[in-house]
Enzyme design. Structure first.
Site, mmCIF file in Angstrom:
data_model
loop_
_atom_site.group_PDB
_atom_site.id
_atom_site.type_symbol
_atom_site.label_atom_id
_atom_site.label_comp_id
_atom_site.label_asym_id
_atom_site.label_seq_id
_atom_site.Cartn_x
_atom_site.Cartn_y
_atom_site.Cartn_z
ATOM 1 N N SER A 153 0.840 -1.204 0.000
ATOM 2 C CA SER A 153 0.000 0.000 0.000
ATOM 3 C C SER A 153 0.873 1.252 0.000
ATOM 4 O O SER A 153 1.624 1.501 0.952
ATOM 5 C CB SER A 153 -0.886 0.018 1.243
ATOM 6 O OG SER A 153 -1.441 1.313 1.385
ATOM 7 N N ASP A 187 -4.896 3.570 -1.878
ATOM 8 C CA ASP A 187 -5.936 3.922 -0.900
ATOM 9 C C ASP A 187 -6.491 5.310 -1.176
ATOM 10 O O ASP A 187 -5.829 6.316 -0.903
ATOM 11 C CB ASP A 187 -5.333 3.909 0.511
ATOM 12 C CG ASP A 187 -5.151 2.505 1.047
ATOM 13 O OD1 ASP A 187 -6.110 1.710 0.987
ATOM 14 O OD2 ASP A 187 -4.044 2.199 1.541
ATOM 15 N N MET A 200 -9.114 8.115 -0.129
ATOM 16 C CA MET A 200 -9.946 8.497 1.031
ATOM 17 C C MET A 200 -10.569 9.868 0.792
ATOM 18 O O MET A 200 -9.901 10.760 0.273
ATOM 19 C CB MET A 200 -9.075 8.593 2.288
ATOM 20 C CG MET A 200 -8.360 7.324 2.640
ATOM 21 S SD MET A 200 -7.390 7.584 4.134
ATOM 22 C CE MET A 200 -6.488 6.035 4.190
ATOM 23 N N HIS A 259 -8.543 0.934 -3.660
ATOM 24 C CA HIS A 259 -9.408 0.748 -2.491
ATOM 25 C C HIS A 259 -10.124 2.067 -2.227
ATOM 26 O O HIS A 259 -9.530 3.012 -1.724
ATOM 27 C CB HIS A 259 -8.528 0.334 -1.301
ATOM 28 C CG HIS A 259 -9.291 0.149 -0.029
ATOM 29 N ND1 HIS A 259 -8.656 0.017 1.192
ATOM 30 C CD2 HIS A 259 -10.624 0.066 0.238
ATOM 31 C CE1 HIS A 259 -9.563 -0.141 2.131
ATOM 32 N NE2 HIS A 259 -10.757 -0.099 1.602
ATOM 33 N N MET A 261 -11.364 -5.737 6.115
ATOM 34 C CA MET A 261 -10.490 -4.763 6.791
ATOM 35 C C MET A 261 -10.081 -5.328 8.151
ATOM 36 O O MET A 261 -10.926 -5.783 8.925
ATOM 37 C CB MET A 261 -11.219 -3.433 7.014
ATOM 38 C CG MET A 261 -11.465 -2.612 5.767
ATOM 39 S SD MET A 261 -9.980 -2.208 4.817
ATOM 40 C CE MET A 261 -8.990 -1.302 6.008
ATOM 41 N N ASP A 279 -6.466 -6.161 4.868
ATOM 42 C CA ASP A 279 -5.849 -4.837 4.782
ATOM 43 C C ASP A 279 -5.815 -4.200 6.163
ATOM 44 O O ASP A 279 -6.865 -3.925 6.749
ATOM 45 C CB ASP A 279 -6.681 -3.986 3.807
ATOM 46 C CG ASP A 279 -6.112 -2.601 3.586
ATOM 47 O OD1 ASP A 279 -5.007 -2.318 4.073
ATOM 48 O OD2 ASP A 279 -6.802 -1.798 2.922
#
Ligand code: DX5
Ligand code: ZN
Length: 218
Positions: A7, A34, A36, A65, A136, A174
């Site tokens: 990641s 990732d 967000m 993600h 998760m 993850d």
């Protein structure tokens, strides 16, 4: 077959290109991106321009993600810019079948994620549309957190369902994964291993090789 998925949230962004090259040269097959939005999770990370930039230089499978409310708003754009797989959260999307179908219609892999407090039953209605389930193992939003042990049973439960009825579906975990708890997670049935802070520190290439070696051996 197990897949390591570093990641880049834990990378040093000053050196992002160099660090991705190290990961790629060391043999990692996937790269975890990732995204967000500051709504679904408290923090804001990065998005389209980073994805586009990485795609231009890297051959790695880009596993995006989406820690984003209403991720359906971004599917076409993510795929146009080079995502190979897009994972959405069950908690964040009110049109899950349509969104997964859209990802597939555009020729990419689908992922469906659940937070630590969400039971595995939440993904079951959608399994025919899913290429990968993401469990998760920390609360989403930040790298470097401690692995939540309660998630091991969820991984085992999901593995049983997958083996019985959906053998081609991958099972990703993850958050908080280290060399110390890798074996436990593989034993529980995870086969796509996301790890950020355990890779992007010290000798990155060596960290990747060590993970890969242990993942092959187990
Ligand atoms: C957390 C992210 C993770 C994170 C993992 O919200 O989804 O992908 O980067 O980082 P570590 O491995 O440091 O827990
Ligand atoms: Zn992630």
């Amino acid at each position: 077959m197990n897949y390591l998925c570093p990641s880049i949230l834990a990378a040093d962004f000053w050196e992002l290109g160099k660090q991705i090259e190290l990961v790629e040269q060391a043999g990692a097959p996937y790269l975890h991106i990732d995204v967000m939005d500051g709504m679904f999770v408290p923090s804001i990370s990065f998005g389209m321009p980073v994805l586009e930039c990485v795609r231009k230089k890297s051959e790695l499978f880009m596993d995006v993600h989406m820690m984003v409310e209403q991720p359906e708003r971004y599917i076409e754009e993510l795929i146009r810019l080079g995502a190979d797989g897009v994972t959405i959260h069950v908690e964040a999307c009110s049109c899950i079948p349509e969104t997964l179908s859209k990802i597939r219609a555009l020729g990419k892999k689908t992922g469906l994620a659940i937070n630590p407090e969400t039971p595995v039953e939440a993904v079951l209605p959608y399994m025919d549309l899913v290429d990968m389930v993401l469990i998760m193992t920390v609360h989403p939003g930040f790298g470097g957190q401690r692995y939540i042990m309660d998630c091991v049973d969820k991984i085992k439960k999901m593995r049983t369902v997958i083996n019985q009825r959906y053998p081609d579906v991958k099972l990703e975990i993850d958050g908080g994964v280290t060399l110390g708890n890798l074996e436990m997670n593989l034993d529980a049935g995870a086969n796509v291993i996301v790890t950020g802070s355990a890779i992007f520190k010290g000798d990155i290439g060596q960290n990747v090789r060590e993970f890969l070696k242990r993942m092959e051996a187990l």
